[in-house]
Enzyme design. Structure first.
Site, short mmCIF file in Angstrom:
data_model
loop_
_atom_site.label_atom_id
_atom_site.label_comp_id
_atom_site.label_asym_id
_atom_site.label_seq_id
_atom_site.Cartn_x
_atom_site.Cartn_y
_atom_site.Cartn_z
N THR B 95 1.09 7.53 5.94
CA THR B 95 0.34 6.93 4.83
C THR B 95 -0.87 7.80 4.55
OG1 THR B 95 1.07 4.69 5.35
CG2 THR B 95 -0.94 4.91 4.06
N LYS B 170 2.28 1.86 -1.34
CA LYS B 170 1.75 1.52 -0.02
C LYS B 170 0.29 1.09 -0.12
CE LYS B 170 1.36 1.21 4.52
NZ LYS B 170 1.54 2.19 5.56
N LYS B 238 -8.05 2.91 7.92
CA LYS B 238 -7.77 4.24 7.37
C LYS B 238 -7.01 4.11 6.04
CE LYS B 238 -4.15 6.38 8.25
NZ LYS B 238 -2.86 6.65 7.56
#
Lengths: 289, 289
Positions: B95, B170, B238
């Site tokens: 990601t 995402k 993150k």
């Protein structure tokens, strides 16, 4: 059994209808009297005041807007308290303060009148299909007395504990949906802003960790920018005030719910009467119109 | 078909295992080399560097932590770019930034190497059971080439559009779960603080408007104050940074996600390596210990 029903708004009207369908003898009263007429046409009788209604009923359901409205219906001029017979039962299905509910219960106890709190979740869809979620607080005996009526209004009925605990459960529900709605709105705003197909995103995301009733059922309304009821933004804002007051009384800080309250305040004028999925308007990308 | 796999962390290790089980010939590499051993024992071969691995593989999956790690694996010393043959394909399942992904794709194009972005949702549970949700961006041809491999890793695989759009999907997912987690945490905090049985509340609430995967599966962990993985708080933080950077680049304000980022910052030291349901710790009532 005679069931009284006070408060024939967008929820109460549908709920009283379900009781008539179920064969109960129903007597109705509403502050704005003309809202009684459709129910009378379906077989209900109507009553002049809460007091006169109380004198005719074994169980009285109240479904009004806020704490002060319940207080008025119970203890105001020509209120239920002046009409109810000893041994009768009030089932307050409004969403109001848990603390004030306890105070009302103490006053009714002096009249030998029982009360349970039984606020609901599920909006007008749930009211119409008699599939409301009902959160109940009160004595076990009073709960059992009300159950045959509640079963005609909801499909998930939980007795949480003493008087007020139904309201607390409802407050928990409203706190959870507040941030869940905001998360879905922000995700859709990012998808649209970045040029991603938002419907495709909902389909993919609904299979995983992010899946929720709100994403699947309210996400599409945010994408369309159309917010039919559902559940009014103004009512959620009211419920959030009650929940945040309860949290404050417990010295509990709920920053997500506080944030949603602030965002909803900014939408009240334009979207207060629309579904609370209109929270999307507070994060809508500028180029999305 | 030879499949290369770079990045054998808590997710990647489980995913590489599933490819071996499915009968693929798998060559693995990990920065910390000893993490290769359990895979080699299951039948994988190992390779010294990303470059040497790239020379052996038709498709290379990268599953590393952040944008700079993907850049290092691709273009650093002994990076994939120096080993990959023309016609090979990189499947980046990390990601990372959608924008940087597009930049990487342009550089690989000069080498006649394809790349798709294919970040996942579902955590270690989904990785283990090969039921990940996979969000894919890239050309249709590259997507189709990768599909036989992806189908052994996930159960919901969606091709969103051009390169970078998997990362955007995402980011949407991570934005949605941010506030959903917070809403559930705040609801449970209120229930506990007010003396309501929180498990009973989850059961009742899960039938209605507030229902979500997070409420049903992570609510009980918040109630217990125990946060086994799952999905690390530090990794969500993150991902949220990446998503908020993308939103900022689009002039989009996401106050709910911002709030969750701030709350997660305050928890990183004590709960960074635990499941992100530990967000509950940021709203936990004082008397709940």
């Amino acid at each position: 059994m005679n069931v009284g029903f006070i408060g024939l708004g967008s929820m109460g009207g549908l709920m009283a209808r379900n009781l008539l369908k179920a064969g109960f003898s129903v007597v109705v009263h509403n502050r704005t009297r003309e809202k009684e007429r459709p129910l009378v046409e379906l077989g209900a009788t109507s009553s002049e005041t809460p007091a006169s209604l109380g004198a005719e009923a074994d169980i009285v359901i109240t479904m009004v807007s806020d704490t002060k409205d319940v207080e008025q219906v119970l203890f105001g001029a020509n209120g239920l308290a002046t009409g109810l017979r000893p041994g009768s039962l009030v089932v307050d299905m409004s969403t109001i303060s848990a603390l004030e509910t306890q105070r009302f219960a103490e006053k009714l106890l002096e009249l030998e009148v029982g009360i349970i709190d039984a606020p609901v979740s599920g909006g007008t869809e749930g009211a119409k299909s008699a599939k409301l979620t009902i959160f109940v607080g009160g004595s076990k005996d009073d709960f059992n007395r009300a159950l045959p009526v509640l079963e005609r209004l909801g499909s998930t009925i939980t007795h949480f504990g003493p008087i007020g605990s139904g309201q607390t459960a409802k407050a928990v529900n409203q706190i959870i949906i507040a941030s869940t709605f905001l998360g879905v709105a922000e995700g859709i705003a990012l998808a649209k802003s970045a040029g991603l197909d938002p419907n495709m995103a909902i389909d993919a995301i609904s299979k995983g960790l992010a899946s929720s009733w709100i994403l699947e059922n309210r996400g599409p309304r945010m994408i369309d920018g159309s917010y039919p009821l559902g559940f009014k933004l103004a009512l959620h804002r009211k419920d959030l005030r009650i929940a945040l007051e309860q949290a404050a009384s417990l010295a509990l800080n709920l920053p997500g719910a506080q944030l949603v309250a602030t965002l909803e305040d900014s939408l009240m004028e334009d979207f207060g009467d629309q579904d609370m999925s209109s929270i999307y308007e507070s994060v809508r990308p500028k180029e999305d119109s």
